[in-house]
Write an enzyme that holds these catalytic residues in place. Structure first.
Site, PDB file in Angstrom:
ATOM      1  N   ASN A 125       0.825  -1.209   0.000  1.00  0.00           N
ATOM      2  CA  ASN A 125       0.000   0.000   0.000  1.00  0.00           C
ATOM      3  C   ASN A 125       0.859   1.259   0.000  1.00  0.00           C
ATOM      4  OD1 ASN A 125      -2.350  -1.509   0.092  1.00  0.00           O
ATOM      5  ND2 ASN A 125      -2.743  -1.146   2.262  1.00  0.00           N
ATOM      6  N   ARG A 174      -9.744  -3.929 -15.078  1.00  0.00           N
ATOM      7  CA  ARG A 174      -8.604  -4.743 -14.631  1.00  0.00           C
ATOM      8  C   ARG A 174      -8.988  -6.209 -14.765  1.00  0.00           C
ATOM      9  NH1 ARG A 174      -5.145  -1.163 -12.057  1.00  0.00           N
ATOM     10  NH2 ARG A 174      -6.126   0.534 -10.873  1.00  0.00           N
ATOM     11  N   ARG A 208      -4.375   2.529 -14.075  1.00  0.00           N
ATOM     12  CA  ARG A 208      -3.014   2.684 -13.566  1.00  0.00           C
ATOM     13  C   ARG A 208      -2.420   1.359 -13.092  1.00  0.00           C
ATOM     14  NH1 ARG A 208      -0.896   7.637 -11.721  1.00  0.00           N
ATOM     15  NH2 ARG A 208      -2.985   8.396 -11.211  1.00  0.00           N
ATOM     16  N   HIS A 244     -14.645   3.140 -15.934  1.00  0.00           N
ATOM     17  CA  HIS A 244     -14.498   2.351 -14.713  1.00  0.00           C
ATOM     18  C   HIS A 244     -15.752   1.537 -14.401  1.00  0.00           C
ATOM     19  CE1 HIS A 244     -13.881   2.037 -10.170  1.00  0.00           C
ATOM     20  NE2 HIS A 244     -12.761   1.557 -10.654  1.00  0.00           N
ATOM     21  N   TYR A 296     -11.722  -9.788  -2.580  1.00  0.00           N
ATOM     22  CA  TYR A 296     -12.410  -8.502  -2.440  1.00  0.00           C
ATOM     23  C   TYR A 296     -13.890  -8.732  -2.151  1.00  0.00           C
ATOM     24  CZ  TYR A 296      -8.398  -6.083  -4.624  1.00  0.00           C
ATOM     25  OH  TYR A 296      -7.159  -5.574  -4.916  1.00  0.00           O
ATOM     26  N   ARG A 348     -14.229   2.225   3.976  1.00  0.00           N
ATOM     27  CA  ARG A 348     -13.039   1.411   4.237  1.00  0.00           C
ATOM     28  C   ARG A 348     -11.781   2.250   4.371  1.00  0.00           C
ATOM     29  NH1 ARG A 348      -9.228  -0.353   0.610  1.00  0.00           N
ATOM     30  NH2 ARG A 348     -10.617   0.003  -1.151  1.00  0.00           N
ATOM     31  N   HIS A 363     -14.761  -3.748  -0.787  1.00  0.00           N
ATOM     32  CA  HIS A 363     -14.655  -3.031  -2.054  1.00  0.00           C
ATOM     33  C   HIS A 363     -16.004  -2.596  -2.618  1.00  0.00           C
ATOM     34  CE1 HIS A 363     -13.541  -2.724  -6.467  1.00  0.00           C
ATOM     35  NE2 HIS A 363     -12.578  -2.038  -5.903  1.00  0.00           N
TER      36      HIS A 363
END
Length: 740
Positions: free
Chosen positions: A51, A411, A441, A471, A504, A600, A628
Site C-alpha cells: 500500500n 482490470r 493505472r 471504470h 475482495y 473502508r 470493495h
C-alpha cells in the site's frame, strides 16, 4: 433535531493524504494483533508495505509535481502541497518505524519459535553455509550482472526493484579521474593522519526473475520439534539480498569489498497521458509507461547500516529530498512476506479457509441463461463464488443463439478466462465489443496486451473515452429467444478478475430486466460511439447524472427530515472525498437525518461534531477480505431506494470517470442486500469508529455483547443457506414400470 447553529470547525474537511495514511495504520494494526495467526499477521504487514509503495508512487509523486509548480494552491483542508509533503513524510517515517518494530521484535522471533526461521549466514553452520554457496554459484551468479559505476551515474534502475550498492577498494588505476576522494576515519597513515583513497562503487540489480526467499537446509542444532513437543514442519530461508551480499566478493575477484548494502528507489508514477496531443492512444500509453520508467525518484530506501560513503553516494546520485530518505533496520520491501505466507505445511499459522460457496439461485446443471430467466440473481463475493459470472460469458461464447457480447474491462487477471471467452466468441462469428481501459493505472501494459490479442481474434476493441477513465462494471449479452431478442446483463462493483474476486468484498447482479437491459445498451453504445447518451430510465452515469442523482437522494432525505418524517442514509464505499457530497451530508445531519457510513479507506468528512455532523457515524472494517463494494441505501419516505455502484464519492469518480449507479429492483435482493449492509455496523471485532479529529478507535464488544465479526457472519450465513437448501431437497423415489 440537532442544534441549528453549527460550531465553527476549521477545517471542515480532513486532508486526503493523511486520511489515507490513517487507513494504512489500521491495516498495520492487524499485523500488530497478537490474537491473529502469525502468517496472517505477516501478510497484513506485506499489505501495508505494498500500500505504501503505491501511495508514494502516486500521491507523493503528485504532491511533488504540485509543489514544483509553485502555485501555492491549498487543498480543502487548507494545506499547500509543500505542507502536505512535510506532514506526509513525518507520518510515513513513524509508520515505517512501527512496521519494522512489529516485524523484528514480534513477528519474526515468533515465527522462529514455530520453525519458520530467517537464517543469518554469518552465524550459521558450515553445512548450511555450504548449501547457500552452492545455490549462489549454481543459480545466482549466472543470472546477475554487477555494473561498475565510473561516472557517478547509475544505470536506469527500475522503481521498486531491489538493488545492491557495493563499495570497493583496490585497482585504483581503474578509477575515473574525477571521482572525489573521501577520508575514512578508520584508516590512518603511519604518522597518524587519515589516509585518502578513491571510493569506487558498483551496483547489482537483483531483478525479478530470482525468488526472493531462498530455502536452506535445517541446522541440526535447531531441532524440528514444537516447544510443546509435537513434531512440526520446519522452514529455514535466507533472503536473496542477504545471500548475494554474503558471497558478493565472488563478483569482484582481486578487489576488496568494503561494504555491500541493499537499496531501493521509488519513481514518480503520477504520469498521465496528455490526450489532447495523443493521436494514437495505444502508442501514447506506451509512451506513458516509458516515461514512468524514467521518471524522477521520490523516495530512497537503504539499509540503516550503510556507510556514510554509500549513503551520500546514493542520495547525491538520485537527487532525493532528505525527508524521503528512509534508513531501514531490517529487510527492504516487505512484500516478500506474501511469499512467506504461502509456504506449505504451516496451516496452523494461517486462517481457516473460507472457500467461496455456490449460489443456491444457480443450478450447475442448467445453463446460466435459464437461471437468470427464473429471476434476478445477486452474488455476494467472495462468500459466493465469482464462477457464475465467468461461466455466463463462457457459455455465451459457444451458445448458437447468442448474437452479441458487450463488456467493459478495467482490470483483469493475468490469464483471464473472460478475455479468452471473448476471443472465442469473436472467432465463432459473434459480434463482440470490449471497452478496454488502457489508462487503468499499473495495469496499462497488461491491458495493451489484451487489447491487441482480442483485436487479432476479431473483437471490436474500444480504448475508452478521451479525457475519462471507463471504470463501470457491466457485461451485456444479446440472445435470440422465441419471444425475440433478450438482453442478459451483469452489473458489478468489482473488476472482471476471478482472482481478486476471492479476496475482495463485492456485489454482482445478474438480470434480464428489460428496462435495465435497454439502459445498459444505450449507455454502452454511447460510450463506444462517443455520443451524447440519451436519458436513461433507471441507470445513472458519471460524469453526467450520477453526481446529481446522489445529491438529489441526500437532499430528499434532508427535506423529509425537515418535514418531520423519518429519514436515513446508509452507505458503504471505499472513499469519501468529494466536498460537495460532504457538504450535502453535513446539511442532512443538521436536519436530523440519521447517517451511517461504512468507509473502508479515505474519509475527509468529520463525523460527530455538534451542530455540524453529530448524527453521522463513520466506521471502517479492516479484516480478511478487502471491502470493495459500493452500496447506498436511502429510506425515501419508507419506499426504500437501494443502489450498487462502481463509483466512490470522490471527484475523480463523479467527474472524471465513466461510472454506473444501478438501482436494485428485485425486492428479495433488496431485502437481502439491506440486511447485509446493516450487519457492517454491528461488527465489534474488526471495526473502527472514526473520531471528529480523523483518528480511529477500535470498536470493542462490551461484556453484555456477543462478539460479532461481519465477514465471518456473512460467510457462515452463506454456508448455512446452502446447507438448508440441500436438506430441503427431498429424495424422489421413482418406480420401475413394466418395459423399463
Amino acid at each position: 433535531m440537532t442544534s441549528s447553529t453549527p460550531e465553527i470547525v476549521e477545517p471542515r474537511y480532513l486532508n486526503r493524504e493523511l486520511a489515507w495514511l490513517e487507513f494504512n495504520s489500521r491495516v498495520l494494526d492487524q499485523a500488530d494483533d497478537p490474537d491473529m495467526k502469525l502468517l496472517e499477521r505477516a501478510k497484513f504487514l506485506a499489505i501495508t508495505g505494498s500500500n505504501l509503495d503505491e501511495f508514494v508512487m502516486v500521491r507523493v509523486g503528485s504532491l511533488k509535481l504540485q509543489g514544483s509548480s509553485g502555485t501555492g494552491r491549498r487543498d480543502p483542508a487548507g494545506l499547500t502541497a509543500t505542507e502536505q509533503l512535510r506532514a506526509v513524510a513525518l507520518r510515513c517515517h513513524r509508520h515505517v518505524k512501527r512496521q519494522y518494530k512489529i516485524l523484528l521484535e514480534d513477528i519474526q522471533p515468533r515465527l522462529g519459535e514455530r520453525h519458520v526461521t530467517r537464517v543469518d549466514l554469518e552465524q550459521c553452520s558450515d553445512r548450511v553455509e555450504a548449501a547457500a554457496a552452492r545455490h549462489f554459484r549454481d543459480d545466482v551468479v549466472a543470472v546477475l550482472s554487477p555494473q561498475a559505476l565510473h561516472d557517478r551515474r547509475f544505470p536506469m534502475l527500475p522503481g521498486l526493484g531491489l538493488h545492491l550498492c557495493v563499495e570497493l577498494r583496490g585497482v585504483a588505476e581503474l578509477a575515473p579521474q574525477n571521482t572525489p576522494k573521501i577520508k575514512r576515519s578508520d584508516e590512518a597513515d603511519d604518522d597518524g593522519s587519515e589516509k585518502e583513497f578513491e571510493p569506487q562503487f558498483a551496483v547489482i540489480p537483483l531483478g525479478r526473475t530470482l525468488p526472493r526467499i531462498v530455502p536452506l537446509p535445517i541446522d541440526k542444532h535447531h531441532g524440528d520439534k514444537h516447544p510443546s513437543g509435537a513434531h512440526e514442519n520446519s522452514f529455514h530461508y535466507v533472503l536473496l539480498e542477504d545471500l548475494v551480499s554474503h558471497f558478493v566478493s565472488e563478483f569482484f575477484p582481486g578487489r576488496e569489498v568494503v561494504q555491500c548494502k541493499p537499496f531501493r528507489i521509488t519513481r514518480n508514477a503520477d504520469v498521465e497521458l496528455r490526450e489532447d496531443g495523443a493521436g494514437d492512444l495505444l502508442g501514447g500509453m506506451e509512451e506513458v509507461l516509458e516515461s514512468r520508467r524514467l521518471s524522477d525518484v521520490v523516495r530512497l530506501e537503504m539499509d540503516a547500516s550503510a556507510s556514510d560513503a554509500i549513503r551520500n553516494y546514493l542520495m547525491e546520485s538520485f537527487y532525493v529530498d532528505p525527508d524521503y530518505v528512509f534508513q531501514i533496520e531490517g529487510p527492504l520491501d516487505l512484500t516478500y512476506l506474501f511469499g512467506l505466507h504461502a509456504i506449505k505445511g504451516f496451516d496452523s499459522l494461517r486462517d481457516e479457509p473460507w472457500p467461496p460457496q455456490r449460489s443456491p439461485a444457480i443450478d450447475p446443471a442448467e445453463p446460466m441463461f435459464s437461471s437468470i430467466a427464473a429471476g434476478d440473481i445477486m452474488l455476494l463475493h467472495p462468500y459466493e463464488t465469482f464462477d457464475p459470472v465467468v461461466r455466463l460469458i463462457e457459455e455465451a461464447a459457444t451458445d448458437p443463439d447468442v448474437l452479441a457480447v458487450k463488456q467493459i474491462l478495467y482490470r483483469t487477471s493475468r490469464d483471464s478466462p473472460i478475455v479468452a471467452a471473448l476471443k472465442r466468441a469473436a472467432e465463432r462469428g459473434k459480434y463482440v465489443t470490449a471497452i478496454v481501459e488502457l489508462k487503468a493505472r499499473f495495469d496499462e501494459a497488461r491491458n495493451i496486451e489484451w487489447a491487441r490479442e482480442m483485436e487479432q481474434s476479431g473483437v471490436q476493441v474500444i480504448y475508452g473515452i478521451r479525457g475519462l477513465k471507463t471504470h463501470a462494471k457491466v457485461c451485456i449479452i444479446v440472445r435470440r429467444e422465441p419471444q425475440g431478442l433478450v438482453r442478459y446483463v451483469h452489473f458489478g462493483t468489482g473488476n472482471y478478475n476471478e482472482v481478486t474476486a476471492n479476496l475482495y468484498g463485492d456485489v454482482s447482479i445478474l438480470t434480464k430486466d428489460e428496462t435495465l437491459g435497454t439502459d445498459a445498451t444505450m449507455f454502452f453504445n454511447a460510450v463506444t460511439g462517443a455520443s451524447q447518451p440519451q436519458p436513461l430510465q433507471q441507470l445513472a452515469i458519471a460524469p453526467l447524472t450520477l453526481r446529481r442523482t446522489i445529491l438529489e437522494m441526500i437532499r430528499g432525505e434532508t427535506e423529509r427530515s425537515k418535514q418531520g418524517q423519518k429519514a436515513e442514509i446508509v452507505a458503504k464505499l471505499n472513499a469519501l472525498v468529494d466536498t460537495e457530497v460532504i457538504e450535502s451530508l453535513y446539511e442532512a445531519s443538521q436536519a436530523g437525518v440519521k447517517i451511517r457510513l461504512n468507509v473502508r479507506g479515505v474519509c475527509c468528512l468529520r463525523p460527530g461534531i455538534p451542530g455540524l455532523s453529530e448524527s453521522i457515524e463513520v466506521v471502517s472494517i479492516v479484516d480478511r477480505f478487502l471491502e470493495h463494494a459500493r452500496v447506498f441505501y436511502f429510506r425515501h419516505g419508507g419506499d426504500s431506494m437501494l443502489f450498487i455502484s462502481s463509483a466512490d464519492w470522490m471527484p475523480r469518480n463523479l467527474d472524471r470517470r465513466v461510472e454506473l449507479l444501478v438501482p436494485v429492483l428485485d425486492s428479495a435482493i433488496s431485502k437481502r442486500l439491506r440486511e447485509s449492509l446493516q450487519m457492517y455496523f454491528r461488527d465489534n471485532q474488526n471495526a473502527w469508529s472514526m473520531q471528529p479529529d480523523g483518528s480511529y478507535k477500535r470498536i470493542v464488544a462490551s461484556k453484555k455483547q456477543k462478539p460479532f465479526r461481519v465477514q465471518e457472519a456473512l460467510y457462515r450465513k452463506t454456508v448455512e443457506n446452502i446447507r438448508q437448501i440441500k436438506q430441503s431437497s427431498r429424495l424422489v423415489f421413482e418406480a420401475h414400470r413394466p418395459g423399463d
